[in-house]
Design an enzyme around this catalytic site. Structure first.
Site, PDB file in Angstrom:
ATOM      1  N   HIS A   1      54.955   6.030  -3.981  1.00 10.42           N
ATOM      2  CA  HIS A   1      55.761   4.854  -3.665  1.00 10.42           C
ATOM      3  C   HIS A   1      55.200   3.656  -4.424  1.00 10.42           C
ATOM      4  O   HIS A   1      54.139   3.735  -5.053  1.00 10.42           O
ATOM      5  CB  HIS A   1      55.727   4.565  -2.159  1.00 10.42           C
TER       6      HIS A   1
ATOM      7  N   ARG B   1      39.390  10.822   6.306  1.00 12.07           N
ATOM      8  CA  ARG B   1      39.310   9.847   5.212  1.00 12.07           C
ATOM      9  C   ARG B   1      39.599   8.461   5.778  1.00 12.07           C
ATOM     10  O   ARG B   1      40.667   8.212   6.328  1.00 12.07           O
ATOM     11  CB  ARG B   1      40.347  10.213   4.143  1.00 12.07           C
TER      12      ARG B   1
END
Length: 666
Positions: free
Chosen positions: A538, A620
Site C-alpha cells: 500500500h 515483531r
C-alpha cells in the site's frame, strides 16, 4: 494534594473512555459495510450519519443561543454573580443537548471522524454506493457535493446526459444566494438581484452568529511552541476567552471561504454592498443605493469610485444618508474584539497580528466601476483561473540533511534502496531502550487497536496489537507500567520526528499525524503454506491502483500524510521483512530486516509503495509513525499527550520543590 487532584481531573478528562455517539458510530458501521460490499446498508447508515451530524450541529447552535438568552450577564456584576451565570448556563446547555440529541451524543468525536466530515468524505462513499445500486442521479449529487470540498478529485458525472441539475447538498445558504444574485445582476435583472443580495446578507449575518456560537468550546492556537504555566483562575479564563475570540474573529474568513478553496474570497462581505448600491440605483431606489454606498465605505474609506457615487446619490436626493446599521454593529464589534485579542495574546505570550479581512482587490470592475465577477462560487466553476495561476509549485524534494543525534548513522540512502525519498538508519535507540519499550508493549497494547478492535486486520494468521502515546501515559500515571517507560515512548517518537524532518531537509515543521506502538504475533498452527503478507502492499497517503500503475490521492486515503517512519524494537522473529515495491505491488525494489534501533523513513506517496512480509514465528514490535506538514491535521492524541506531559512535569516539580526538568532525572 490539590495539585494531585487537579492532575487526576485533567487526566480523567483526556483519557476516560467515551460512550459511542450515534453519528460517528453509524459512520464507522457504514465504512465497514462499504468494504463488505453491502451498498444498500452503506446508503442507509451513511445518510443517517449525515443527518445525525447535521442535527447535532443544529442542536448545539439552538441550545447555546437559548441558554445565553435565558442566563444573561447583566451589567456590572460581582464575582459570585458571574460564576452563578456561567454555571447555570453550562447546566442549561447540557440539559438542552441531552433533551435534543441524547446524553450518548455528547462525547468528543475522534479527530479522524471530524476531519472526514469536514472534508465531506461520507459523500465519496455515498456516490460509489449509489453508483453500485444504479441510482445515478443520487450518485451524481453525492459526487458533486464531495467535489466542492475536494476540487482535485475528478467529477466524473458532470458530463453525463439525462441527469437533473447537480446539487451541492452541503451548500451554505449565504453563498448560494450570493451566487444566484450575481447571475441575476449579470443578466440585468436588477430588482431580482437586489432581493437575492439582501437574502444573502441576511443569511451571512445569521451564519456569522452560528459560527461564533460554535466557537464556545475548547480552542487552540495553531502555533504555540512554548509551555504555559497558569497561576490563577483569571489567567485560565483569559486564555480560554482569548482562544474563543480568535475562533470567532476567524468566522470572517470561514464565511467567505468556499469548500475546497485554500483561502477566502477577497472582499466578500463589502462586495454585497457594492453590488447592491448599483442594483438599487438601476431600479431608482436611490435612498437604498446611498445607504449601501456609505456602508461600503465603512470597509474601504479611501475608495474613490464609491465616494464619487455617494456624492452623486446625495446630489440626486438633495440630502445625505447613513450607513446600514447591521454593518456598523458588525464592524464596531470586530474592532472591540481586535483590541481584546491583542491584550489576550499578550497575556498568553503569543504574537497576534490583525489580518487584512477587507482586501479591496476582490472581484473586478466594469465600465460603471462596479463588480461583475465573483472569482468562483458560480455553478460548475471547480477551480478559478486565479487559483490556477497562483498555485504554489511543488516543493523540491531533498535528502541527506544533517542527523541531529551523534550515534545515529545512515545505513542505506535512496539510491541504495532503489527509490526516492527513502532512508535506512541504525542506532536510533539503544538495546536497553528497545527492551524497555517492548516490555511496556506487553502491558499496554490492545488487540485490534487502531482498527476498530479487529484482532487480525491485515491477515488472519497474525494477531495485531497496538497502543498510542496517550494510553501509555495513562497507564504510567496509574502505575500499571513504569512512568519512565511511558515517557520513553513519548521522547523516542519525538526523536524520530526530528530525524526525519532534518534528514529530508524540510523547510517547515513536521507534525505528528499518528503514533502507534505495534506488535504483530504469528498465530501458532496457522503458518504452514502461508502465501499472504503481514501487511499488504500500500501507500500511506493515496489509494494504490496496481493495474493502472497509479496511486490516487483521494479519500478514504489519509491524503494529508507526508512522511512515514518505522522504528524497530527487535529482530528475534522469523519473516516480517519490510519491503518497498514498484507501483505494480509485485516487483520488490528493496527489503529491510528489522532489528533493535533500526528505522526506515520515507515519503508517504505513491513513489514508495510498501508492505510487510509474513511473520511466521515470534513477535515483531515497532513504533509506527506518520507525519504531516499541515498543522490542521496534527494528531489530537499527541496534543493531549503534550498537555499530560506538561501537567506531569509541573506536578513533579511541585512535589520535589525544585525548578528542574524531571526528564533530566531519568
Amino acid at each position: 494534594m490539590r495539585s494531585a487532584v487537579a492532575l487526576a481531573a485533567l487526566l480523567s478528562s483526556l483519557l476516560s473512555p467515551a460512550a459511542p455517539e450515534p453519528y460517528d458510530a453509524l459512520y464507522s458501521d457504514a465504512v465497514d459495510a462499504f468494504h463488505g460490499g453491502d451498498y444498500r446498508r452503506v446508503v442507509r447508515l451513511m445518510e443517517e450519519a449525515l443527518r445525525g451530524a447535521a442535527e447535532l450541529r443544529r442542536a448545539r447552535i439552538r441550545c447555546r443561543l437559548a441558554c445565553e438568552d435565558q442566563h444573561r450577564f447583566r451589567g456590572p456584576a460581582s464575582e459570585p454573580q458571574l460564576c452563578d451565570t456561567v454555571l447555570r448556563r453550562a447546566a442549561c446547555l447540557r440539559g438542552c443537548l441531552e433533551r435534543s440529541v441524547g446524553a450518548q451524543s455528547l462525547h468528543k468525536v475522534s479527530e479522524e471522524v471530524a476531519q472526514d466530515f469536514q472534508r465531506r468524505v461520507p459523500y465519496n462513499y455515498l456516490q460509489m454506493a449509489y453508483y453500485q445500486l444504479k441510482e445515478v442521479d443520487k450518485a451524481a449529487s453525492a459526487a458533486h457535493t464531495y467535489f466542492q470540498a475536494n476540487p482535485e478529485h475528478v467529477e466524473q458525472y458532470k458530463s453525463t446526459e439525462g441527469l437533473e441539475q447537480l446539487v451541492d447538498r452541503e451548500a451554505r445558504p449565504h453563498q448560494r444566494a450570493f451566487s444566484e444574485a450575481v447571475k441575476m445582476y449579470d443578466q440585468g435583472r436588477y430588482e431580482e438581484a437586489a432581493g437575492l443580495f439582501e437574502e444573502a446578507l441576511s443569511e451571512y449575518y445569521r451564519a456569522d452568529v452560528e459560527c461564533r456560537v460554535l466557537c464556545e468550546g475548547p480552542q487552540r492556537f495553531e502555533e504555540q511552541d512554548h509551555v504555559l504555566y497558569r497561576h490563577s483562575l483569571y489567567e485560565l479564563i483569559s486564555d480560554h476567552f482569548t482562544q474563543v475570540l480568535h475562533c470567532q474573529h476567524e468566522c470572517v474568513r470561514d464565511l467567505a471561504t468556499r469548500p475546497g478553496r485554500l483561502s477566502p474570497m477577497e472582499n466578500f462581505l463589502p462586495l454585497h454592498y457594492d453590488y447592491l448600491q448599483f442594483a438599487y440605483f438601476q431600479v431608482n431606489a436611490v435612498q437604498e443605493a446611498l445607504a449601501c454606498a456609505h456602508t461600503y465605505l465603512l470597509f474601504h474609506k479611501a475608495a474613490e469610485f464609491m465616494m464619487e457615487n455617494v456624492a452623486y446619490y446625495t446630489d440626486v436626493l438633495g440630502h445625505d444618508g447613513e450607513p446600514r446599521e447591521e454593518a456598523e454593529r458588525y464592524l464596531r464589534r470586530h474592532k472591540q474584539e481586535s483590541e481584546l485579542l491583542v491584550l489576550g495574546s499578550q497575556n498568553m505570550g503569543v504574537d497576534y497580528a490583525e489580518g487584512n479581512y477587507w482586501s479591496s482587490s476582490g472581484g473586478r470592475e466594469d465600465a460603471s466601476r462596479i463588480p461583475s465577477g465573483t472569482d468562483g462560487w458560480l455553478e460548475y466553476v471547480p477551480i478559478s483561473e486565479k487559483r490556477n495561476a497562483t498555485a504554489a509549485a511543488a516543493p523540491e524534494l531533498r535528502e541527506g540533511g544533517p542527523l541531529p543525534y551523534e550515534q545515529v548513522m545512515v545505513a542505506l540512502d535512496s539510491e541504495a534502496l532503489n527509490g526516492t525519498q527513502r532512508v535506512l538508519l541504525d542506532h536510533v535507540i539503544s538495546e536497553d531502550e528497545c527492551t524497555e519499550l517492548k516490555n511496556m508493549a506487553h502491558a499496554v497494547t490492545m488487540a485490534g487497536d487502531g482498527y476498530r478492535g479487529k484482532m487480525s486486520p491485515h491477515t488472519p494468521n497474525e494477531r495485531f496489537e497496538g497502543a498510542t502515546v496517550l494510553r501509555t501515559l495513562q497507564y504510567g500515571y496509574e502505575g500499571r507500567v513504569p512512568l519512565r517507560s511511558a515517557r520513553l515512548f513519548y521522547d523516542v517518537s519525538e526523536k524520530a520526528r526530528r530525524i526525519v524532518e532534518s534528514y529530508f531537509m524540510l523547510n517547515s515543521t513536521l507534525h505528528f499525524s499518528y503514533t502507534h506502538l505495534v506488535c504483530r504475533t504469528a498465530i501458532q498452527g496457522q503458518q504452514d503454506h502461508r502465501n499472504d503478507l503481514s501487511h499488504p502492499i500500500h501507500a500511506d497517503n493515496c489509494l494504490l491502483d496496481p493495474d493502472a500503475n497509479e496511486c490516487w490521492r483521494e479519500a478514504p486515503a489519509y491524503t494529508y500524510r507526508d512522511y512515514s517512519a518505522l522504528l524497530y524494537l527487535n529482530g528475534d522473529f522469523e519473516g516480517g521483512e519490510f519491503i518497498f515495491t514498484e507501483m505494480d505491488a509485485k516487483t520488490v525494489t528493496a527489503a529491510v530486516k528489522p532489528k533493535c534501533g533500526r528505522m526506515v523513513g520515507f515519503s508517504s506517496g505513491g513513489e514508495n509503495p510498501h508492505g510487510v512480509r509474513a511473520v511466521t514465528s515470534g513477535q515483531r514490535c515497532a513504533v509506527a509513525l506518520w507525519f504531516t506538514l499541515d498543522p490542521l491535521f496534527r494528531e489530537l492524541e499527541r496534543l493531549q499527550a503534550d498537555e499530560v506531559m506538561e501537567a506531569l512535569d509541573g506536578h513533579q516539580q511541585r512535589e520535589h520543590g525544585l525548578h528542574i526538568n524531571p526528564k533530566d532525572e531519568l
